[in-house]
Structures are given as C-alpha cells and as structure tokens.
Motif scaffolding. Structure first.
Motif, short mmCIF file in Angstrom:
data_model
loop_
_atom_site.label_atom_id
_atom_site.label_comp_id
_atom_site.label_asym_id
_atom_site.label_seq_id
_atom_site.Cartn_x
_atom_site.Cartn_y
_atom_site.Cartn_z
N ILE A 48 -0.60 5.74 4.46
CA ILE A 48 -0.10 4.75 5.41
C ILE A 48 -0.13 5.34 6.82
O ILE A 48 0.29 6.49 7.02
N ASN A 49 -0.65 4.58 7.77
CA ASN A 49 -0.65 5.01 9.17
C ASN A 49 0.71 4.72 9.80
O ASN A 49 1.29 3.65 9.58
N ALA A 50 1.21 5.66 10.60
CA ALA A 50 2.48 5.47 11.30
C ALA A 50 2.45 6.27 12.59
O ALA A 50 2.13 7.46 12.57
N SER A 51 2.78 5.63 13.70
CA SER A 51 2.76 6.33 14.98
C SER A 51 4.01 6.06 15.83
O SER A 51 4.08 6.50 16.96
N THR A 52 4.99 5.33 15.26
CA THR A 52 6.25 5.06 15.95
C THR A 52 7.39 5.18 14.93
O THR A 52 7.16 5.09 13.72
N PRO A 53 8.62 5.36 15.40
CA PRO A 53 9.76 5.41 14.47
C PRO A 53 9.87 4.16 13.60
O PRO A 53 10.21 4.25 12.42
N VAL A 54 9.59 2.99 14.17
CA VAL A 54 9.64 1.74 13.40
C VAL A 54 8.61 1.77 12.27
O VAL A 54 8.89 1.36 11.13
N GLU A 55 7.41 2.27 12.57
CA GLU A 55 6.35 2.33 11.56
C GLU A 55 6.68 3.38 10.49
O GLU A 55 6.30 3.22 9.33
N VAL A 56 7.38 4.45 10.86
CA VAL A 56 7.82 5.44 9.87
C VAL A 56 8.83 4.80 8.92
O VAL A 56 8.76 4.98 7.71
N ASP A 57 9.78 4.03 9.48
CA ASP A 57 10.74 3.28 8.64
C ASP A 57 10.00 2.40 7.64
O ASP A 57 10.32 2.39 6.44
N ALA A 58 9.03 1.65 8.14
CA ALA A 58 8.28 0.72 7.30
C ALA A 58 7.47 1.46 6.23
O ALA A 58 7.36 1.00 5.08
N ALA A 59 6.92 2.61 6.60
CA ALA A 59 6.13 3.40 5.65
C ALA A 59 6.99 3.85 4.47
O ALA A 59 6.59 3.74 3.31
#
Length: 300
Positions: free
Chosen positions: A180-191
C-alpha cells in the motif's frame, strides 16, 4: 564589538539543509555536530551552523538551498534523503556539499560513482533503501506463516527500487504480501485499517524519511491493531515499534560531520569517496512483543 564582528566574519559558516523538522532530527543533528567537533570544528566556537528545515515540504528545499548559497556559506550538509542533496547541487556548483542519504546516491543523481566524489559533492550512503528484501526475510523468519503488509511512500526517490526489491523477495521467499502506498499521516492510518481488514500478520514500513519521522504514529497504530511492525531506524523500536533493521543512522550522521570537517580543513569533495556503513543492527522491543502477545525465539 569590532573584534567580535571580525571573528564572526572569519569563522566558516556551515549550512545545514534538512528535509524534515529540527525536533524530529534532534539526535541526528547532535551526532553530525559531534562529528564536526571531532574534526576540529565546534559549533558556536570556531564554526557557525545555519539551519534550514523543510518540515517535510520537499518543494521548499530549492528555495532553502538558494538561501544558504546567498548567505553565503562555506559548505552545505544535506540531510533527510537525496532531495536536499539534489537541491543543494542545483543551487551551487562551487560551494562544497556533503550529503547523507539512504537512497542509492548514484541512482539519485548525486554522484556518478561511489569511489570518489563528483565536483563539489561527496557524502555518506546509508544504503538503507536497498535493504527491504532483507527486512522482509527477517520478518518471514520471525513469523513464517504470516502474510506481510508493506507501506511504501510513492514520493520517495527510491520508491520504485523498493517496490522491485519487495517483488523479488516475494518470488524468492514465497511470501504473501500486500503493498500500500502512503505519503501522509492520514494515508498511514488508512493503510493500517486496510492491513487489519486483510488480516495481514505483520507490517513493514519501508526506508523513507517520512516514515522515519512518523515513527510514533506507526508504532501506535501497530500497537492498536496488535501487528508486529518493522522499520529501518532503531528509534522506531525505541518508540514502541517491534523491530528495526538497518545501519546506525547516528553513526552515519557523525561521519557526515567528520567529512564536512575534512572539507572545511581543505580536502576536496571530489577526492573523498562516498562512504558506506559497515555495521547493521537488529533492534527488538521485547516489551512491545509481550504487549501484542508475540513470543520471540531465542534463536531469532
């Protein structure tokens, strides 16, 4: 007053260009300044250090590099990935630059080979971004039956190489992996929410300055979902993550300071080879292992 002014004018000024924040990099800055001191240049005594931080906003790096060049500075230390080094290199072809990066400095366009610097540029390669296969191998050894969730920051220069490494490890070890790609804190949460839904057995946060600075959030999410998690800096394990594997970043920053001192003393960057680490460490937080109910074998 005139004497003090003269001393300030004759004292070399080192520009310190960082992609992250001063707070996040506190221990690494201390290590770099220690290296400078060992090389004969003590900050505030016989050398001045001007800091410029991008606070994770990489688009600010070129302007910050230009700021340092216009001061002017005697040398630029570029830290927090290959972007600061590239920004500094674009800003000046005469002021010496000493970089430290976990990405491949040749592929990142900082130098043409590792045997010697290039023009006004040399530095330290932590080769952290080329260890993802090894980290997956260690996770697989620790949890042989587990599928593994992998987080990659698509904005990181070495992201494509990391994805290729992960793919190679999947084929060689027969792993089941969810990337999973993640480049922001919100995307890390979602991951992490998605990893939990997918019932993965462990998580790897690949080598990346953002994941390094976001280590508290990643460790907290891993604890919340009771997922064994691995990253690349020992500070991740110290922050509550389960395990880290990689070079000793503080030592790399100390060497960066020593290299900067050599250049200030008269060495030419083009004559200094790009240094690489010789020691790698595996750090396990046994308190975290107990908290998530994971038994780590003595053999591992």
């Amino acid at each position: 007053r005139p004497v003090a002014t003269l001393a300030q004018q004759t004292r070399p000024v080192v520009g310190y260009l960082g992609s992250r924040s001063a707070e996040d990099q506190k221990n690494l800055v201390a290590a770099a300044l220690q290296g400078l001191k060992e090389a004969g240049f003590a900050a505030g005594q016989n050398v001045t250090v001007e800091f410029r931080w991008a606070d994770g906003q990489y688009e600010r790096l070129p302007a910050l590099a230009e700021e340092l060049v216009k001061l002017p500075v005697s040398l630029i230390i570029a830290t927090g990935g290959s972007d600061p080094g590239r920004a500094a290199k674009a800003a000046t072809s005469t002021i010496p630059i000493v970089f430290i990066t976990a990405a491949d400095p040749v592929k990142a366009g900082l130098v043409t080979n590792l045997n010697r610097g290039q023009g006004n540029v040399t530095g330290i390669s932590m080769i952290g971004a080329s260890l993802e296969a090894k980290r997956l191998e260690l996770l697989h050894e620790m949890l042989p039956e587990a599928s593994i969730g992998v987080m990659i920051n698509p904005g990181y220069p070495a992201a494509r190489a990391q994805a290729e490494e992960v793919e190679e490890a999947v084929k060689r070890l027969g792993l089941k992996v969810s990337v999973i790609n993640a480049s922001t804190p919100v995307e890390v949460d979602a991951a992490f929410a998605k990893f939990d839904a997918q019932k993965v057995g462990a998580v790897l946060a690949c080598n990346d300055p953002f994941f390094g600075s976001d280590r508290l959030q990643i460790a907290a999410l891993a604890s919340h979902y009771k997922l064994p998690a691995m990253s690349f800096r020992r500070e991740f394990a110290e922050a509550g993550g389960l395990v880290s594997y990689g070079a000793q970043f503080a030592e790399g920053y100390r060497q960066t300071g020593i290299y900067a001192g050599k250049v200030l003393a008269g060495a030419r960057p083009a004559d200094l080879p790009v240094m690489q680490p010789t020691k790698f460490e595996l750090v396990i937080n046994l308190k975290t292992a107990r908290a998530i109910g994971l038994a780590i074998s003595e053999a591992f």
